[in-house]
Design a protein around this motif. Structure first.
Motif, PDB file in Angstrom:
ATOM      1  N   ARG A 340       0.821  -1.220   0.000  1.00 37.61           N
ATOM      2  CA  ARG A 340       0.000   0.000   0.000  1.00 37.61           C
ATOM      3  C   ARG A 340       0.852   1.267   0.000  1.00 37.61           C
ATOM      4  O   ARG A 340       0.309   2.365  -0.049  1.00 37.61           O
ATOM      5  N   THR A 341       2.172   1.117   0.174  1.00 35.79           N
ATOM      6  CA  THR A 341       2.982   2.311   0.445  1.00 35.79           C
ATOM      7  C   THR A 341       3.570   2.979  -0.795  1.00 35.79           C
ATOM      8  O   THR A 341       4.243   3.999  -0.678  1.00 35.79           O
ATOM      9  N   GLU A 342       3.312   2.406  -1.945  1.00 34.96           N
ATOM     10  CA  GLU A 342       3.885   2.980  -3.162  1.00 34.96           C
ATOM     11  C   GLU A 342       3.506   4.462  -3.293  1.00 34.96           C
ATOM     12  O   GLU A 342       2.349   4.826  -3.137  1.00 34.96           O
ATOM     13  N   GLY A 343       4.524   5.266  -3.557  1.00 32.38           N
ATOM     14  CA  GLY A 343       4.253   6.694  -3.731  1.00 32.38           C
ATOM     15  C   GLY A 343       4.321   7.495  -2.437  1.00 32.38           C
ATOM     16  O   GLY A 343       4.204   8.708  -2.447  1.00 32.38           O
ATOM     17  N   PHE A 344       4.490   6.809  -1.305  1.00 31.91           N
ATOM     18  CA  PHE A 344       4.486   7.524  -0.022  1.00 31.91           C
ATOM     19  C   PHE A 344       5.857   7.619   0.628  1.00 31.91           C
ATOM     20  O   PHE A 344       5.996   8.176   1.708  1.00 31.91           O
ATOM     21  N   TRP A 345       6.869   7.053  -0.017  1.00 32.33           N
ATOM     22  CA  TRP A 345       8.219   7.109   0.558  1.00 32.33           C
ATOM     23  C   TRP A 345       8.904   8.406   0.160  1.00 32.33           C
ATOM     24  O   TRP A 345       8.574   8.998  -0.858  1.00 32.33           O
ATOM     25  N   PRO A 346       9.915   8.797   0.939  1.00 30.47           N
ATOM     26  CA  PRO A 346      10.698   9.958   0.482  1.00 30.47           C
ATOM     27  C   PRO A 346      11.411   9.570  -0.816  1.00 30.47           C
ATOM     28  O   PRO A 346      11.672   8.389  -1.054  1.00 30.47           O
ATOM     29  N   SER A 372       1.571   8.821   4.173  1.00 30.27           N
ATOM     30  CA  SER A 372       2.524   9.864   3.773  1.00 30.27           C
ATOM     31  C   SER A 372       3.414  10.303   4.934  1.00 30.27           C
ATOM     32  O   SER A 372       4.395  11.005   4.725  1.00 30.27           O
ATOM     33  N   ASP A 373       3.114   9.860   6.158  1.00 27.92           N
ATOM     34  CA  ASP A 373       4.043  10.113   7.271  1.00 27.92           C
ATOM     35  C   ASP A 373       5.401   9.471   6.991  1.00 27.92           C
ATOM     36  O   ASP A 373       6.416   9.882   7.551  1.00 27.92           O
ATOM     37  N   LEU A 374       5.406   8.462   6.141  1.00 26.31           N
ATOM     38  CA  LEU A 374       6.682   7.814   5.786  1.00 26.31           C
ATOM     39  C   LEU A 374       7.661   8.831   5.230  1.00 26.31           C
ATOM     40  O   LEU A 374       8.865   8.745   5.454  1.00 26.31           O
ATOM     41  N   ARG A 375       7.122   9.788   4.482  1.00 32.16           N
ATOM     42  CA  ARG A 375       7.989  10.783   3.841  1.00 32.16           C
ATOM     43  C   ARG A 375       8.780  11.583   4.869  1.00 32.16           C
ATOM     44  O   ARG A 375       9.942  11.878   4.674  1.00 32.16           O
ATOM     45  N   THR A 376       8.117  11.932   5.960  1.00 32.38           N
ATOM     46  CA  THR A 376       8.795  12.784   6.935  1.00 32.38           C
ATOM     47  C   THR A 376       9.441  11.968   8.052  1.00 32.38           C
ATOM     48  O   THR A 376      10.320  12.464   8.738  1.00 32.38           O
ATOM     49  N   MET A 377       8.987  10.734   8.213  1.00 31.91           N
ATOM     50  CA  MET A 377       9.484   9.985   9.362  1.00 31.91           C
ATOM     51  C   MET A 377      10.630   9.023   9.050  1.00 31.91           C
ATOM     52  O   MET A 377      11.184   8.426   9.965  1.00 31.91           O
ATOM     53  N   THR A 378      10.943   8.864   7.790  1.00 34.38           N
ATOM     54  CA  THR A 378      11.953   7.838   7.496  1.00 34.38           C
ATOM     55  C   THR A 378      13.144   8.345   6.683  1.00 34.38           C
ATOM     56  O   THR A 378      14.019   7.565   6.339  1.00 34.38           O
ATOM     57  N   ASP A 379      13.180   9.632   6.403  1.00 35.45           N
ATOM     58  CA  ASP A 379      14.234  10.074   5.476  1.00 35.45           C
ATOM     59  C   ASP A 379      15.654   9.802   5.978  1.00 35.45           C
ATOM     60  O   ASP A 379      16.543   9.516   5.187  1.00 35.45           O
TER      61      ASP A 379
END
Ligand code: GLU
Length: 491
Positions: A340-346, A372-379
């Motif tokens: 489900r996470t495609e497009g939500f990673w940094p 979309s928290d993945l973008r800010t939480m995993t960079d």
């Protein structure tokens, strides 16, 4: 046979406030083995928005509300776009002309406005029937001619009392004052909603009309048309408004009601959206808050729809979204959530192998509210973070220590971790516990220091997990960079 429909007008996106008009009829039909229909009410050409129908269909698919008949797929009552059903409405309208219950109205719109103003000044409610033109008494043949010449067709109301039952609102009744000569067919030959939906619901054998409570005030006029046409009406299920977060008004686009698709793009799972909206103004009488589609199908019932407005609460939606993210992970595993996470990673994540991203997902998933928290939480897993010394020195657990002291602690940590032969979660956990004893620091102190030094992020998962995923070399080198920076700064 239970047959329900969602009948949106393609005037824009589907916003949060009107999705229940799709969810509830879907549940009502599907739980009874009936059919759910998608009908596009596109007779108001002035408000028509290109692409809106596609967006509506996309939204329904995303929510898992697939229809059995209707736009895009066809069915026994084609066409399902009202703009293509003109002949059908004209046939029904002619029946009303023939029995003297419809007339062609030559009154120019400016005149109607004048009547409206005059009534307003005289403080009497505006009803067109009080200004009915002489043409209302023409014979059916003459009426047909005037209609064909381009005059709109109006219903000829017979004021009287009506009472009816609404599945949500209960027994209702009104006096004659609400009945009016409403327009059935406009000047452009297309029907009004008021007339078209009656014809369509009848032809499509709709058993329940599920729609917003805003149509309630027009009910007597609808009942009069059913009566004049001598057709049975479906059951009425009026849904109270979804209220804006503040005040007592209905949630509307003007009040910032977001499109369902916007929430999808933020990374709310469709299951969470469906769950939240289904329970906005409905409950099964228990404390249960999390429902899967199959639980909703099992438990939903019309008689537990609330008859007062339900307030939209985005915080609760986000909370439920987080629960659903955890639920998918816990019940279906990391692969299911990862899918489900495609497009939500940094962006920086994309050059890393899937396996690495999955590892990260499995240690951060329980903190996500939306994908979309993945973008800010995993960079910081994908890029070496920039050193921000203030983040260390101002931290509430660290600010009482000097930069030298912090650097010295990092040296001790680094030294102990370097001794680890097999860099894994258990070994790391053991080493961190030992370090607590050795340094005599509190966990909040030591762990904040190490956590910030290796991530420079406001949040990161448990240290031993983060360290295991980042890998020995990377982790140690980050510790050493932070240490050097502290030392240089302190000199
Ligand atoms: N086309 C109407 C709307 O979008 C539908 C009302 C109904 O469901 O009958 O509000």
């Amino acid at each position: 046979m239970i047959r329900t429909r969602f009948a949106p007008s393609p005037t824009g996106y589907i916003h949060i406030g009107n999705v229940r008009s799709a969810i509830y009829p879907y549940l009502i039909a599907k739980q009874a083995g009936g059919k759910f229909i998608l009908r596009i009410e596109d007779t108001d050409r002035a408000r028509y928005v290109d692409g809106a129908t596609d967006l509506i269909m996309e939204t329904l698919h995303w929510l898992g509300l697939d229809w059995d008949e209707g736009a895009g797929i066809g069915g026994p009552n084609e066409p399902y776009y009202q703009s293509e059903r003109k002949e059908i409405y004209h046939t029904w309208a002619r029946k009303l002309v023939e029995i003297g219950r419809a007339y062609a109205d030559p009154t120019p719109p400016e005149k109607v406005d004048e009547y409206r103003k005059a009534d307003k000044n005289a403080k009497i409610p505006f009803l067109f029937r009080n200004h009915r033109p002489a043409e209302a008494d023409l014979s059916p043949e003459e009426t047909m001619k005037l209609w064909e010449a381009g005059a709109p067709l109006r219903f000829k109301a017979e004021p009287k009392n009506y009472s009816w039952h609404d599945e949500v609102m209960g027994d209702l009744s009104t006096g004659p004052e609400v009945l009016d000569d409403i327009i059935l067919i406009k000047k452009d030959g297309l029907p009004t909603y008021n007339f078209a939906h009656i014809v369509d619901d009848f032809e499509m054998e709709v058993s329940h009309i599920v729609r917003g409570v805003e149509y309630l005030s027009s009910m007597p006029n609808y009942l009069a048309i059913y009566e004049a046409l001598n057709i049975e009406h479906p059951k009425f299920v009026s849904l109270p408004h979804v209220l804006a977060p503040q005040g007592n008004k209905k949630l509307s686009k003007r009040d910032g009601a977001k499109s369902v698709v916007d929430y999808r793009d933020d990374g709310i799972l469709p299951e969470a959206m469906l769950n939240y909206l289904a329970c906005l103004g409905w409950n099964d009488g228990t404390e249960q808050e999390i429902y899967t589609m199959s639980e909703l199908l099992e438990k939903f019932s019309i008689d537990r729809i609330q008859n007062s407005g339900a307030r939209f609460d985005e915080t609760k939606l986000l909370w439920q979204s987080g629960i659903w993210i955890r639920k998918i992970f816990d019940e279906q595993g990391v692969d299911a959530l990862y899918a489900r996470t495609e497009g939500f990673w940094p962006e920086s994540a994309m050059s890393y192998p899937e396996k690495y991203r999955k590892k990260i997902l499995s240690i951060v998933y329980d903190r996500l509210k939306v994908l979309s928290d993945l973008r800010t939480m995993t960079d910081y897993f994908f890029e070496t973070p920039e050193i921000d010394l203030e983040m260390l020195t101002r931290n509430k657990f660290l600010k009482k220590m000097s930069e030298q002291e912090l650097a010295e602690l990092l040296r001790i940590v680094s030294e102990r971790l370097s001794e680890i032969k097999d860099w894994n979660e258990d070994e790391l956990q053991a080493a961190f516990n030992e370090l607590l004893e050795k340094t005599a620091k509190k966990p909040a102190e030591l762990f904040s220091l190490v956590r910030i030094s290796t991530s420079f992020a406001p949040f990161s998962p448990a240290l031993h997990l983060t360290a295991a995923v980042l890998g020995r070399e990377n982790f140690l080198s980050r510790l050493n960079s932070a240490r050097s920076a502290l030392l240089n700064d302190g000199m």
